[in-house]
Write a protein that holds these residues in place. Structure first.
Motif, PDB file in Angstrom:
ATOM      1  N   CYS A  12     -30.513  76.881 -55.071  1.00 49.08           N
ATOM      2  CA  CYS A  12     -30.367  75.446 -55.324  1.00 49.08           C
ATOM      3  C   CYS A  12     -30.720  75.095 -56.768  1.00 49.08           C
ATOM      4  O   CYS A  12     -31.273  75.911 -57.516  1.00 49.08           O
ATOM      5  N   GLU A  48     -35.413  80.068 -51.477  1.00 47.74           N
ATOM      6  CA  GLU A  48     -36.491  79.478 -50.678  1.00 47.74           C
ATOM      7  C   GLU A  48     -36.535  79.973 -49.235  1.00 47.74           C
ATOM      8  O   GLU A  48     -37.596  79.939 -48.604  1.00 47.74           O
ATOM      9  N   CYS A  96     -31.122  77.182 -49.351  1.00 44.28           N
ATOM     10  CA  CYS A  96     -31.405  77.807 -50.653  1.00 44.28           C
ATOM     11  C   CYS A  96     -31.791  79.260 -50.442  1.00 44.28           C
ATOM     12  O   CYS A  96     -32.754  79.564 -49.726  1.00 44.28           O
ATOM     13  N   CYS A 100     -34.230  75.660 -58.117  1.00 45.79           N
ATOM     14  CA  CYS A 100     -34.733  77.040 -58.208  1.00 45.79           C
ATOM     15  C   CYS A 100     -34.023  77.896 -59.254  1.00 45.79           C
ATOM     16  O   CYS A 100     -34.541  78.942 -59.640  1.00 45.79           O
TER      17      CYS A 100
END
Ligand SMILES: [Zn+2]
Length: 250
Positions: free
Chosen positions: A156, A221, A218, A159
């Motif tokens: 994302c 994550e 993501c 990040c």
């Protein structure tokens, strides 16, 4: 096996997660990539399992050798060796198209009424060279009109840290990509760029992050996904799949 599925009349769409395959180590377990050090026989098995889980015939799976470009191949069945391309388009029923990614955005496109579907692989380079626009234009040449585009799991914009100069270069080409990380440094939001490119072409965008949540979709994550940035060069690859199901409603 699947992070996301959409089953409409005449259409199936899916994005995979990392579970339910036969690979181990950093590729544990549903790695769909061949170029990352994993055993090819296991990757073959993973592909077969995914396509069966998708309700389709593994003998009708079309893959491509992705190079971060904008070449698009029109196909009505599997091609060996895999064509070098970052977009695939078909109007053949019961052919499954596969796009693979491990931080880049896997994109699935469909106009069920016209009977045309496609996939595209859009990373930082792919958004700059507009691979999704090339794929949409190819679909329209085959008769597609009202296209829906699904954006799959990817790193994302909070990040994907890049040097400031690189952010500026990408944003100069596609302004919507400009982002900053959650810790305040320069970043690129590839999915935002792809969304802008699709909307400019009047494609209706379905971003799976909107329904599942950005932290779930993501790759950095969510440990249930593969990520080149989080895991390094020996990480696995996720898949995006699409299939016209012919006359049979699911
Ligand atoms: Zn993130």
């Amino acid at each position: 096996m699947f992070l996301y599925r959409h089953q409409g009349v005449g259409l199936q769409v899916a994005f995979t997660d990392r579970h339910g395959g036969v690979s181990d180590g950093p590729w544990d377990s549903l790695n769909l990539g061949y170029g990352n050090g994993d055993d090819h026989t296991r990757v073959d098995t993973n592909h077969e399992m995914v396509v069966r889980g998708f309700g389709a015939d593994p003998a009708r799976l079309v893959r491509m050798s992705q190079v971060h470009g904008n070449d698009v191949v029109v196909t009505d069945g599997p091609v060996t060796p895999f064509p070098v391309a970052d977009g695939l388009v078909t109007s053949a029923a019961d052919v499954t198209l596969l796009v693979r990614a491990g931080d880049c955005v896997p994109v699935v496109l469909a106009d069920v009424a016209a009977g045309v579907v496609g996939v595209a692989h859009a990373g930082r380079a792919g958004v700059v060279c507009a691979v999704v626009a090339s794929t949409v234009r190819t679909m329209r040449r085959l008769g597609a009109g009202s296209i829906v585009g699904w954006l799959g799991p990817r790193v994302c914009g909070d990040c994907y840290e890049v040097p400031t100069r690189l952010r500026a270069q990408v944003a100069a080409a596609v302004p919507a990509t400009w982002s900053q990380t959650s810790w305040g440094t320069s970043a690129v939001d590839v999915a935002a760029g792809v969304r802008a490119q699709l909307e400019e072409l009047a494609v209706e965008v379905v971003d799976i992050a909107d329904s599942l949540g950005a932290a779930v979709t993501c790759t950095v994550e969510n440990d249930d996904l593969f990520s080149h940035r989080r895991q390094g060069s020996r990480s696995g690859r996720l898949g995006g799949l699409v299939r016209l199901t012919g006359h049979t409603a699911p």
